[in-house]
Motif scaffolding. Structure first.
Motif, PDB file in Angstrom:
ATOM      1  N   ASP A   1      81.961  24.239  51.156  1.00  0.00           N
ATOM      2  CA  ASP A   1      81.346  25.867  51.569  1.00  0.00           C
ATOM      3  C   ASP A   1      80.086  25.716  50.551  1.00  0.00           C
ATOM      4  O   ASP A   1      79.352  26.622  51.517  1.00  0.00           O
ATOM      5  CB  ASP A   1      82.597  26.791  51.778  1.00  0.00           C
ATOM      6  N   ASN A   2      80.043  25.788  49.642  1.00  0.00           N
ATOM      7  CA  ASN A   2      79.068  26.027  48.568  1.00  0.00           C
ATOM      8  C   ASN A   2      78.050  25.429  48.753  1.00  0.00           C
ATOM      9  O   ASN A   2      77.182  26.237  49.052  1.00  0.00           O
ATOM     10  CB  ASN A   2      79.473  26.164  47.824  1.00  0.00           C
ATOM     11  N   LEU A   3      77.911  24.021  49.389  1.00  0.00           N
ATOM     12  CA  LEU A   3      76.976  23.034  49.931  1.00  0.00           C
ATOM     13  C   LEU A   3      76.131  23.716  51.276  1.00  0.00           C
ATOM     14  O   LEU A   3      75.294  23.892  52.101  1.00  0.00           O
ATOM     15  CB  LEU A   3      77.433  22.020  49.888  1.00  0.00           C
ATOM     16  N   ARG A   4      77.038  24.512  52.124  1.00  0.00           N
ATOM     17  CA  ARG A   4      76.657  24.770  53.664  1.00  0.00           C
ATOM     18  C   ARG A   4      76.193  25.558  53.890  1.00  0.00           C
ATOM     19  O   ARG A   4      75.238  26.016  54.029  1.00  0.00           O
ATOM     20  CB  ARG A   4      78.072  24.733  54.297  1.00  0.00           C
ATOM     21  N   TRP A   5      76.701  27.180  52.882  1.00  0.00           N
ATOM     22  CA  TRP A   5      75.006  27.676  52.657  1.00  0.00           C
ATOM     23  C   TRP A   5      74.518  28.120  51.855  1.00  0.00           C
ATOM     24  O   TRP A   5      73.552  28.724  51.950  1.00  0.00           O
ATOM     25  CB  TRP A   5      76.348  29.319  52.149  1.00  0.00           C
TER      26      TRP A   5
ATOM     27  N   PRO B   1      85.607  42.321  65.874  1.00  0.00           N
ATOM     28  CA  PRO B   1      86.810  41.504  65.754  1.00  0.00           C
ATOM     29  C   PRO B   1      86.194  41.118  66.298  1.00  0.00           C
ATOM     30  O   PRO B   1      86.501  39.592  65.964  1.00  0.00           O
ATOM     31  CB  PRO B   1      87.955  42.361  66.318  1.00  0.00           C
ATOM     32  N   VAL B   2      85.155  40.754  67.439  1.00  0.00           N
ATOM     33  CA  VAL B   2      85.288  38.974  68.203  1.00  0.00           C
ATOM     34  C   VAL B   2      84.122  38.324  67.733  1.00  0.00           C
ATOM     35  O   VAL B   2      83.902  36.951  67.549  1.00  0.00           O
ATOM     36  CB  VAL B   2      84.220  39.755  69.437  1.00  0.00           C
ATOM     37  N   ILE B   3      83.947  39.074  66.872  1.00  0.00           N
ATOM     38  CA  ILE B   3      82.466  37.991  66.208  1.00  0.00           C
ATOM     39  C   ILE B   3      82.616  38.101  64.710  1.00  0.00           C
ATOM     40  O   ILE B   3      82.805  36.253  64.454  1.00  0.00           O
ATOM     41  CB  ILE B   3      81.113  39.234  65.635  1.00  0.00           C
ATOM     42  N   ARG B   4      84.201  38.339  64.306  1.00  0.00           N
ATOM     43  CA  ARG B   4      84.326  37.733  62.568  1.00  0.00           C
ATOM     44  C   ARG B   4      85.414  36.747  63.895  1.00  0.00           C
ATOM     45  O   ARG B   4      85.455  35.039  62.620  1.00  0.00           O
ATOM     46  CB  ARG B   4      85.991  38.800  62.440  1.00  0.00           C
ATOM     47  N   ARG B   5      86.290  35.986  64.509  1.00  0.00           N
ATOM     48  CA  ARG B   5      86.704  35.068  65.535  1.00  0.00           C
ATOM     49  C   ARG B   5      85.760  34.283  65.134  1.00  0.00           C
ATOM     50  O   ARG B   5      86.193  33.305  64.780  1.00  0.00           O
ATOM     51  CB  ARG B   5      87.129  35.518  66.142  1.00  0.00           C
TER      52      ARG B   5
ATOM     53  N   PHE C   1      77.505  30.895  58.011  1.00  0.00           N
ATOM     54  CA  PHE C   1      77.555  30.602  60.274  1.00  0.00           C
ATOM     55  C   PHE C   1      76.904  31.741  60.509  1.00  0.00           C
ATOM     56  O   PHE C   1      76.345  31.785  61.429  1.00  0.00           O
ATOM     57  CB  PHE C   1      79.112  30.296  60.334  1.00  0.00           C
ATOM     58  N   GLY C   2      77.090  33.209  59.872  1.00  0.00           N
ATOM     59  CA  GLY C   2      76.830  34.115  60.928  1.00  0.00           C
ATOM     60  C   GLY C   2      75.443  34.598  61.054  1.00  0.00           C
ATOM     61  O   GLY C   2      74.271  34.608  61.353  1.00  0.00           O
ATOM     62  N   VAL C   3      74.976  33.893  59.570  1.00  0.00           N
ATOM     63  CA  VAL C   3      73.551  34.043  58.250  1.00  0.00           C
ATOM     64  C   VAL C   3      72.722  32.844  59.799  1.00  0.00           C
ATOM     65  O   VAL C   3      71.422  33.389  60.441  1.00  0.00           O
ATOM     66  CB  VAL C   3      73.370  33.709  57.555  1.00  0.00           C
TER      67      VAL C   3
ATOM     68  N   ALA D   1      73.670  40.292  54.433  1.00  0.00           N
ATOM     69  CA  ALA D   1      74.218  42.295  55.152  1.00  0.00           C
ATOM     70  C   ALA D   1      74.274  42.142  55.854  1.00  0.00           C
ATOM     71  O   ALA D   1      75.187  42.600  56.772  1.00  0.00           O
ATOM     72  CB  ALA D   1      72.976  43.037  54.684  1.00  0.00           C
ATOM     73  N   ALA D   2      73.872  40.568  56.993  1.00  0.00           N
ATOM     74  CA  ALA D   2      73.225  41.578  58.456  1.00  0.00           C
ATOM     75  C   ALA D   2      74.916  41.079  59.072  1.00  0.00           C
ATOM     76  O   ALA D   2      76.040  41.754  59.686  1.00  0.00           O
ATOM     77  CB  ALA D   2      72.712  41.664  59.217  1.00  0.00           C
ATOM     78  N   SER D   3      74.865  40.017  58.098  1.00  0.00           N
ATOM     79  CA  SER D   3      76.098  38.802  58.963  1.00  0.00           C
ATOM     80  C   SER D   3      77.441  39.835  58.597  1.00  0.00           C
ATOM     81  O   SER D   3      78.455  39.604  59.515  1.00  0.00           O
ATOM     82  CB  SER D   3      76.141  37.443  58.029  1.00  0.00           C
ATOM     83  N   LEU D   4      77.179  39.987  57.305  1.00  0.00           N
ATOM     84  CA  LEU D   4      78.717  40.858  56.839  1.00  0.00           C
ATOM     85  C   LEU D   4      78.548  42.091  57.562  1.00  0.00           C
ATOM     86  O   LEU D   4      80.182  42.184  57.776  1.00  0.00           O
ATOM     87  CB  LEU D   4      78.362  41.558  54.755  1.00  0.00           C
ATOM     88  N   GLY D   5      77.575  42.809  58.090  1.00  0.00           N
ATOM     89  CA  GLY D   5      78.180  43.649  58.836  1.00  0.00           C
ATOM     90  C   GLY D   5      78.463  43.693  60.348  1.00  0.00           C
ATOM     91  O   GLY D   5      79.916  44.346  60.570  1.00  0.00           O
ATOM     92  N   LEU D   6      78.094  42.321  60.807  1.00  0.00           N
ATOM     93  CA  LEU D   6      78.711  42.186  62.017  1.00  0.00           C
ATOM     94  C   LEU D   6      79.806  41.642  62.128  1.00  0.00           C
ATOM     95  O   LEU D   6      80.694  41.908  63.046  1.00  0.00           O
ATOM     96  CB  LEU D   6      77.963  41.463  62.537  1.00  0.00           C
TER      97      LEU D   6
END
Length: 400
Positions: free
Chosen positions: A20-24, A393-397, A343-345, A384-389
């Motif tokens: 996970d750390n490598l991916r971010w 629920p559908v985005i979190r999924r 992933f959202g980023v 921050a945008a990824s965290l907000g989005l």
């Protein structure tokens, strides 16, 4: 805690902390890469700021672009391949394929329907000749241009194809379950052999499709450059094999770091020597030096670049794997946050950084400095945008 326990620290749903750390970490480099194209001008991107710079800045833009392009997407393909077998074994073939279609397909649909047009519109704010968006969108749909407008999400399309192909292969022919053959000890010639396979594959592929050339047809948002796919496909397959033989858990730290150090010690000077060597050879034969010779065709320059890139990719990837496994294999508050949002980023960063670049286009600053200043501002903003989005629920999924 032994190597296996450290490397297999679970973070929920079969996740592994250091991967996970490598991916971010890689996703951050992807965002900076697109800012490199924005201000350096070399590569495919939605918005490029037209500004002059000297040869030293040009060298630094090229250094970042070449040294990251050589390994980062190959490594993330390796990680993806490494994580596929246990998911397939846990779910079964059809549920696995359905899950992949949802997990990767929904973000791709959202991208072509909303995110890509939004990014085009934002980039057009800096262009007085930008087309009317209503007419553009209608043509975009009717002409089927949306089918080749995945932007950075070409990577999700590639992962979907490779994952489904592997699942169908396993269903048809079977294969070894994870750890069935026990842990394998990595040898130097294995690592070199992987690099050679990548180099030969890349050289042959680029004889047909040069590196950096768009696949299908040139379109804004079509960043699928098949000439770079050799390392992606090979390392995805190697990741699957490594999972089946517990390879990552058994790699000695000194072994991996030795490859890492020698790759950097020899690889970076070789990168600097390639272009002048080509120029000297060209002038000796009365020809004009052509940097494009490195990116395709059956020429020694293309063979040189494919070989350099392959060994650089394998050496850096191996070193980072053991480094993160042994030094960054935990989830503190910040790492956990980055792991949940990277992933959202990856999906949402294009409109964010294009908007930032358009808003800052009037700021006078040397382009190389501006790239890093904007990275310091926009990378946190993307997270921050990824965290907000993520609160939707559908985005979190589907986007985390």
């Amino acid at each position: 805690m032994d190597a296996q326990a450290r490397s297999m620290e679970e973070t929920g749903a079969g996740r592994v902390a250091y991967l996970d750390n490598l991916r971010w970490f890689i996703v951050i480099l992807v965002v900076v890469m697109h800012l490199n194209v924005t201000y350096g001008g070399n590569g495919l991107w939605y918005y490029k700021e037209q500004a002059g710079y000297g040869p030293l800045s040009g060298l630094m833009f090229g250094l970042y672009g070449s040294l990251t392009q050589a390994w980062f997407m190959g490594l993330i393909c390796f990680i993806s391949g490494y994580l596929v077998p246990p998911s397939l074994e846990r779910k079964g073939t059809l549920p696995f394929i359905r899950g992949r279609l949802a997990r990767l397909g929904v973000p791709m649909l959202a991208y072509v329907a909303v995110i890509h047009p939004l990014t085009i519109w934002i980039a057009g704010l800096a262009d007085p000749a930008a087309p009317d968006m209503a007419g553009w969108y209608a043509h975009y749909v009717v002409s089927l241009d949306f089918l080749s407008s995945l932007g950075p999400l070409w990577f999700l399309m590639l992962l979907l194809i490779l994952s489904v192909a592997y699942a169908l292969w396993r269903a048809a022919f079977g294969g070894p379950a994870r750890r069935e053959h026990g842990r394998a000890e990595v040898r130097h010639w294995w690592v070199a052999a992987v690099a050679v396979v990548i180099a030969v594959s890349a050289f042959l592929l680029r004889g047909v499709v040069p590196a950096g050339q768009q696949f299908i047809k040139p379109l804004p948002g079509n960043f699928m450059q098949v000439g770079f796919f050799a390392s992606y496909v090979v390392l995805f397959a190697v990741g699957i094999l490594c999972r089946g033989h517990d390879v990552l858990d058994g790699i000695d730290h000194r072994f991996g770091m030795r490859w890492f150090r020698w790759t950097l010690i020899f690889g970076i000077p070789l990168w600097f020597l390639g272009i002048p060597a080509s120029a000297i050879v060209a002038e000796a034969h009365g020809a004009t030096p052509d940097i494009g010779a490195f990116f395709g065709g059956f020429r020694w320059q293309s063979a040189f670049y494919a070989t350099w890139e392959a060994f650089f990719c394998v050496g850096v990837s191996l070193g980072l794997i053991v480094l993160f496994r042994d030094r960054f294999n935990g989830h503190g508050k910040l790492a956990r946050l980055l792991s949940r949002t990277y992933f959202g980023v990856y999906v949402f960063h294009p409109p964010v950084i294009v908007a930032g670049a358009v808003l800052a286009r009037g700021v006078e600053m040397p382009p190389l400095l501006k790239m890093y200043v904007m990275a310091a501002v926009l990378v946190p903003l993307c997270f921050a945008a990824s965290l907000g989005l993520r609160q939707v629920p559908v985005i979190r999924r589907y986007f985390t």
